[in-house]
Design a protein around this motif. Sequence first.
Motif, PDB file in Angstrom:
ATOM      1  N   UNK A  75       0.418  10.331  18.604  1.00 18.14           N
ATOM      2  CA  UNK A  75      -0.263  11.302  17.743  1.00 18.14           C
ATOM      3  C   UNK A  75      -1.424  10.688  16.958  1.00 18.14           C
ATOM      4  N   UNK A  76      -1.520   9.371  16.922  1.00 23.37           N
ATOM      5  CA  UNK A  76      -2.572   8.699  16.151  1.00 23.37           C
ATOM      6  C   UNK A  76      -3.808   8.541  17.033  1.00 23.37           C
ATOM      7  N   UNK A  77      -4.961   9.048  16.588  1.00 24.30           N
ATOM      8  CA  UNK A  77      -6.178   8.895  17.391  1.00 24.30           C
ATOM      9  C   UNK A  77      -6.563   7.415  17.551  1.00 24.30           C
ATOM     10  N   UNK A  78      -7.145   7.083  18.692  1.00 26.62           N
ATOM     11  CA  UNK A  78      -7.659   5.731  18.909  1.00 26.62           C
ATOM     12  C   UNK A  78      -8.686   5.434  17.825  1.00 26.62           C
ATOM     13  N   UNK A  79      -8.618   4.232  17.251  1.00 23.69           N
ATOM     14  CA  UNK A  79      -9.580   3.850  16.215  1.00 23.69           C
ATOM     15  C   UNK A  79      -9.040   2.762  15.318  1.00 23.69           C
ATOM     16  N   UNK A  80      -9.795   2.474  14.261  1.00 23.13           N
ATOM     17  CA  UNK A  80      -9.418   1.452  13.284  1.00 23.13           C
ATOM     18  C   UNK A  80      -9.077   2.132  11.967  1.00 23.13           C
ATOM     19  N   UNK A  81      -7.981   1.668  11.356  1.00 26.81           N
ATOM     20  CA  UNK A  81      -7.465   2.255  10.129  1.00 26.81           C
ATOM     21  C   UNK A  81      -7.027   1.153   9.170  1.00 26.81           C
ATOM     22  N   UNK A  82      -6.588   1.559   8.002  1.00 27.89           N
ATOM     23  CA  UNK A  82      -6.009   0.665   7.006  1.00 27.89           C
ATOM     24  C   UNK A  82      -4.507   0.926   6.981  1.00 27.89           C
ATOM     25  N   UNK A  83      -3.704  -0.133   6.885  1.00 29.83           N
ATOM     26  CA  UNK A  83      -2.267   0.069   6.717  1.00 29.83           C
ATOM     27  C   UNK A  83      -1.801  -0.654   5.456  1.00 29.83           C
ATOM     28  N   UNK A  84      -0.673  -0.213   4.934  1.00 31.56           N
ATOM     29  CA  UNK A  84      -0.055  -0.836   3.764  1.00 31.56           C
ATOM     30  C   UNK A  84       1.459  -0.798   3.924  1.00 31.56           C
ATOM     31  N   UNK A  85       2.116  -1.874   3.524  1.00 27.05           N
ATOM     32  CA  UNK A  85       3.570  -1.903   3.395  1.00 27.05           C
ATOM     33  C   UNK A  85       3.842  -2.136   1.922  1.00 27.05           C
ATOM     34  N   UNK A  86       4.481  -1.157   1.291  1.00 28.03           N
ATOM     35  CA  UNK A  86       4.742  -1.197  -0.145  1.00 28.03           C
ATOM     36  C   UNK A  86       6.245  -1.183  -0.412  1.00 28.03           C
ATOM     37  N   UNK A  87       6.624  -1.734  -1.567  1.00 21.93           N
ATOM     38  CA  UNK A  87       8.012  -1.658  -2.029  1.00 21.93           C
ATOM     39  C   UNK A  87       8.020  -1.143  -3.468  1.00 21.93           C
ATOM     40  N   UNK A  88       9.150  -0.568  -3.833  1.00 24.56           N
ATOM     41  CA  UNK A  88       9.374  -0.138  -5.213  1.00 24.56           C
ATOM     42  C   UNK A  88      10.741  -0.645  -5.631  1.00 24.56           C
ATOM     43  N   UNK A  89      10.787  -1.393  -6.738  1.00 26.48           N
ATOM     44  CA  UNK A  89      12.069  -1.942  -7.191  1.00 26.48           C
ATOM     45  C   UNK A  89      12.885  -0.876  -7.921  1.00 26.48           C
ATOM     46  N   UNK A  90      14.150  -1.153  -8.223  1.00 26.60           N
ATOM     47  CA  UNK A  90      15.000  -0.152  -8.870  1.00 26.60           C
ATOM     48  C   UNK A  90      14.477   0.330 -10.232  1.00 26.60           C
ATOM     49  N   UNK A  91      13.621  -0.457 -10.882  1.00 21.14           N
ATOM     50  CA  UNK A  91      13.034  -0.054 -12.172  1.00 21.14           C
ATOM     51  C   UNK A  91      11.830   0.863 -11.999  1.00 21.14           C
ATOM     52  N   UNK A  92      11.371   1.039 -10.754  1.00 22.87           N
ATOM     53  CA  UNK A  92      10.236   1.916 -10.486  1.00 22.87           C
ATOM     54  C   UNK A  92       8.909   1.204 -10.334  1.00 22.87           C
ATOM     55  N   UNK A  93       8.898  -0.120 -10.450  1.00 24.59           N
ATOM     56  CA  UNK A  93       7.658  -0.877 -10.294  1.00 24.59           C
ATOM     57  C   UNK A  93       7.287  -0.949  -8.810  1.00 24.59           C
ATOM     58  N   UNK A  94       6.025  -0.623  -8.499  1.00 23.29           N
ATOM     59  CA  UNK A  94       5.553  -0.627  -7.115  1.00 23.29           C
ATOM     60  C   UNK A  94       4.715  -1.866  -6.847  1.00 23.29           C
TER      61      UNK A  94
END
Length: 106
Positions: A75-94
Amino acid sequence: MVAVRKDLVIDKGSVFEVSVRMKDSNDAVVDLSGYTTQFEISKINDRAVVIADSVPTVDDDNWINVKLTDEETDEIPVGKYLYMINVQNPSGDKQRLFTGEITVRL
């Protein structure tokens, strides 16, 4: 902690998998019990335009496992994009752990 930059490639229509770990300033693996995770692909020039996203799993050894199915990558068109892997701790800090360019190719 500054996000690690690493560029990735997705073969359109194929399963995409990547696993990463969060480490502290002493290079020790962080216990991710109670954390939530997010993987997102967006346009490079407009992060508000999300192309694909998923909720990675975290295994018992604290590996963050991102997986997109063959149907999802198709479903993703051919091309260049930005990706991110994020986490959020139990206190809500991202925190952004990994980011970079992700290329979707045929």
